[in-house]
Design a protein around this motif. Structure first.
Motif, short mmCIF file in Angstrom:
data_model
loop_
_atom_site.label_atom_id
_atom_site.label_comp_id
_atom_site.label_asym_id
_atom_site.label_seq_id
_atom_site.Cartn_x
_atom_site.Cartn_y
_atom_site.Cartn_z
N ARG A 44 -9.69 6.68 0.19
CA ARG A 44 -8.38 6.04 -0.01
C ARG A 44 -8.03 6.13 -1.39
O ARG A 44 -6.91 6.29 -1.55
CB ARG A 44 -8.94 4.65 0.47
N TRP A 45 -8.80 6.28 -2.18
CA TRP A 45 -8.76 6.20 -3.52
C TRP A 45 -7.92 7.69 -3.75
O TRP A 45 -7.07 7.93 -4.82
CB TRP A 45 -9.86 6.13 -4.48
N PHE A 46 -8.53 8.74 -3.16
CA PHE A 46 -7.93 10.00 -3.23
C PHE A 46 -6.61 10.07 -2.92
O PHE A 46 -5.86 10.63 -3.66
CB PHE A 46 -8.88 10.96 -2.39
N LYS A 47 -6.36 9.26 -1.98
CA LYS A 47 -4.92 9.24 -1.39
C LYS A 47 -3.98 8.45 -2.32
O LYS A 47 -2.87 8.88 -2.66
CB LYS A 47 -4.83 8.41 0.03
N LEU A 48 -4.54 7.55 -3.09
CA LEU A 48 -3.56 7.03 -4.10
C LEU A 48 -3.54 7.84 -5.19
O LEU A 48 -2.31 7.74 -5.94
CB LEU A 48 -4.48 5.47 -4.53
N GLU A 63 -3.52 10.83 -5.21
CA GLU A 63 -2.59 11.91 -5.05
C GLU A 63 -1.00 11.50 -4.87
O GLU A 63 -0.06 12.39 -5.48
CB GLU A 63 -2.83 12.40 -3.52
N ILE A 64 -0.77 10.31 -4.53
CA ILE A 64 0.61 9.89 -4.68
C ILE A 64 1.06 9.70 -5.98
O ILE A 64 2.14 9.95 -6.49
CB ILE A 64 0.58 8.52 -4.09
N ALA A 65 -0.01 9.05 -6.82
CA ALA A 65 0.52 9.00 -8.21
C ALA A 65 0.78 10.46 -9.08
O ALA A 65 1.52 10.70 -9.83
CB ALA A 65 -0.67 8.21 -8.93
N TRP A 66 -0.25 11.25 -8.56
CA TRP A 66 -0.04 12.68 -8.96
C TRP A 66 1.34 13.19 -8.66
O TRP A 66 2.08 13.90 -9.53
CB TRP A 66 -0.97 13.39 -8.26
N GLU A 67 1.58 12.89 -7.36
CA GLU A 67 3.07 13.51 -7.03
C GLU A 67 4.09 12.81 -7.90
O GLU A 67 5.08 13.53 -8.14
CB GLU A 67 3.17 13.20 -5.47
N ILE A 68 4.12 11.69 -8.12
CA ILE A 68 5.33 11.04 -8.73
C ILE A 68 5.08 11.41 -10.12
O ILE A 68 6.23 11.87 -10.52
CB ILE A 68 5.05 9.56 -8.63
N ARG A 69 4.25 11.60 -10.75
CA ARG A 69 3.96 11.92 -12.23
C ARG A 69 4.38 13.33 -12.42
O ARG A 69 5.35 13.68 -13.15
CB ARG A 69 2.47 11.67 -12.74
N ASN A 70 4.15 14.39 -11.74
CA ASN A 70 4.26 15.64 -12.02
C ASN A 70 5.53 16.32 -11.34
O ASN A 70 6.03 17.20 -11.65
CB ASN A 70 2.93 16.58 -11.43
N ARG A 71 6.07 15.68 -10.10
CA ARG A 71 7.20 16.14 -9.57
C ARG A 71 8.37 15.24 -9.53
O ARG A 71 9.40 15.47 -8.80
CB ARG A 71 6.80 16.58 -8.07
N SER A 72 8.17 13.90 -9.76
CA SER A 72 9.08 12.71 -9.97
C SER A 72 9.67 12.72 -8.56
O SER A 72 10.93 12.71 -8.09
CB SER A 72 10.21 13.24 -10.94
N SER A 116 10.88 11.24 -4.87
CA SER A 116 11.39 9.92 -4.45
C SER A 116 10.69 9.23 -3.67
O SER A 116 9.85 9.68 -3.18
CB SER A 116 12.66 10.27 -3.62
N GLY A 117 11.04 7.89 -3.61
CA GLY A 117 10.52 7.00 -2.65
C GLY A 117 10.20 7.42 -1.20
O GLY A 117 9.31 7.27 -0.78
N ALA A 118 11.39 8.05 -0.89
CA ALA A 118 11.29 8.74 0.56
C ALA A 118 10.29 9.45 0.80
O ALA A 118 9.62 9.72 1.79
CB ALA A 118 12.82 9.22 0.95
N SER A 119 10.24 10.51 -0.14
CA SER A 119 9.36 11.62 0.09
C SER A 119 8.11 11.33 -0.08
O SER A 119 7.06 11.80 0.49
CB SER A 119 9.64 12.88 -0.82
N ALA A 120 7.85 10.31 -1.11
CA ALA A 120 6.33 9.83 -1.30
C ALA A 120 5.98 8.99 -0.23
O ALA A 120 4.78 9.11 0.33
CB ALA A 120 6.45 9.00 -2.63
N SER A 121 6.84 8.42 0.57
CA SER A 121 6.54 7.70 1.57
C SER A 121 6.12 8.78 2.86
O SER A 121 4.95 8.09 3.43
CB SER A 121 7.77 6.76 2.13
N GLN A 122 6.51 9.59 2.89
CA GLN A 122 6.28 10.59 3.81
C GLN A 122 4.47 11.14 3.73
O GLN A 122 3.84 11.04 4.63
CB GLN A 122 7.02 11.68 4.03
N ASP A 123 4.24 11.13 2.34
CA ASP A 123 2.80 11.63 2.03
C ASP A 123 1.88 10.30 2.61
O ASP A 123 0.70 10.76 2.66
CB ASP A 123 2.60 11.53 0.39
N GLU A 124 2.27 9.23 2.74
CA GLU A 124 1.52 8.20 3.07
C GLU A 124 0.97 8.38 4.72
O GLU A 124 0.05 8.02 5.06
CB GLU A 124 2.09 6.96 2.94
#
Length: 391
Positions: free
Chosen positions: A366-370, A372-381, A383-391
């Motif tokens: 679960r921590w890996f997943k968190l 991963e989400i932060a990594w995507e936001i930080r490095n690729r900016s 959007s909330g929609a695309s990040a929600s898909q990652d969940e």
């Protein structure tokens, strides 16, 4: 010619003794180290004195030489006393202040953060150039790198002087060398793009060299492929490299380890293919495999070490800006938010597993997943929609 030679030797001898004595008294470096640095500085001073018509015409060469030597000694000891880390920060700040207003992509409005990113990338190249100039002007071999703190201070002092050199221009004008370099650099920059950590590590499938070297991947490349000198003291960068290589070898990924080692030397894709005996397709496949293991290492195996290295640890909100951090928190479920809170408070995984009513393995996943989400936001900016898909 003979007269110039006598002047040169007299200046070298006098200045060398002055520098050697001062370095011995003011540093903890070995006698041999002080002797080598003193010899290089005294040779530089003597060369300037013999080549400068103004100094030659003054009729007081030794006074000029003493003044120049003391200035260089003062600057070298200034960096030495600050230490490796503070010294690098000081040099970086000094040069950044000089070039700040000259660094911007041509005809493109640039944000403050984007300009800082460009400055970082430009200076990495400039440090490599100044190190080559130092080697050339000091008569050192192409493989020379400073290893002791005194040698590092000597190089940083040289890099500052090198950047501030006045270059003659048409119309009896002059300009500092680093500003001319910065202007050329800015004219070559494309519009601002996003940072992708994965590309920084592996290159792209179609053009590894261009991706490895472009400005947008400088954050990781700067740390992985540091052309500047490193003192002998243990550094966080060296620890990350050592840990990642051990991780790859433990998983019998020797080809990935070889690829990573060659990338650390900043070799081109063609050179890597020749050394490893690979076709472009095979090298591309190897890059993808390395990427997979790099991300596993960075987000699970040693996430704390890697995030500290990238200044993206929990104390820095995983490297997210305030707005990104708010977005990140808004994406979390109640259970994920609780996991984040417990991690921030420093609880070990076993205690977190007890609190959440799950296994330690589940906590890690679960921590890996968190991350991963932060990594995507930080490095690729994302959007909330695309990040929600990652969940």
């Amino acid at each position: 010619m003979s007269h110039c030679g006598e002047i040169y030797q007299r200046v070298v001898d006098a200045i060398f003794q002055l520098l050697f004595n001062e370095l011995r008294e003011s540093s903890k470096a070995s006698e041999q180290n002080c002797r080598e640095v003193a010899a290089r500085i005294s040779s530089e001073v003597a060369r300037i004195c013999t080549e400068s018509k103004r100094i030659q015409d003054s009729g007081d060469i030794e006074t000029w030489a003493t003044t120049l030597a003391r200035l260089r000694l003062k600057q070298c000891l200034h960096y030495y006393q600050m230490g490796a880390h503070r010294g690098r920060v000081e040099l970086h700040s000094t040069l950044s202040a000089i070039i700040y207003r000259y660094i911007t992509p041509s005809q493109v409005p640039t944000s403050y953060q984007a300009r800082l990113t460009l400055i970082e990338d430009f200076l990495q190249g400039f440090y490599a150039e100044s190190l080559n100039a130092f080697r050339r002007e000091s008569g050192m071999g192409p493989a020379y790198r400073p290893h002791t703190l005194l040698e590092l201070a000597e190089y940083m002092a040289f890099a500052e002087r090198y950047g501030k050199r006045r270059i003659p221009l048409p119309g009896h004008r002059t300009q500092q060398l680093i500003i001319l370099r910065a202007q050329t650099f800015s004219q070559q920059q494309p519009p601002e793009t996003s940072v992708d950590m994965e590309q920084a590590a592996e290159g792209s499938a179609t053009d590894s060299d261009s991706v490895w070297n472009e400005a947008t991947v400088q954050q990781v490349r700067e740390a992985m492929v540091a052309h500047e000198s490193e003192p002998l003291e243990k550094s966080l960068r060296q620890t990350v490299i050592k840990e990642l290589l051990a991780y790859l070898k433990e998983r019998q990924q020797t080809e990935c380890a070889d690829y990573f080692t060659l990338r650390l030397k900043d070799l081109s894709a063609g050179e890597i293919e020749a050394i490893l005996g690979l076709t472009p397709r095979q090298r591309d496949y190897l890059q993808q495999r390395f990427k997979y293991h790099l991300i596993r290492f960075a987000l699970s195996q040693r996430w704390e070490l890697v995030h500290q290295w990238l200044e993206a640890d929990l104390e820095r909100n995983l490297g997210l800006t305030p707005q990104q951090w708010q977005t990140f928190q808004g994406m979390l479920s109640q259970e994920q938010a609780e996991l984040l809170r417990l991690k921030q408070q420093g609880f070990p995984n076993a205690a977190i597993a007890q609190t959440l009513g799950c296994t330690v393995s589940q906590v890690e996943k679960r921590w890996f997943k968190l991350l991963e989400i932060a990594w995507e936001i930080r490095n690729r900016s994302v959007s909330g929609a695309s990040a929600s898909q990652d969940e």
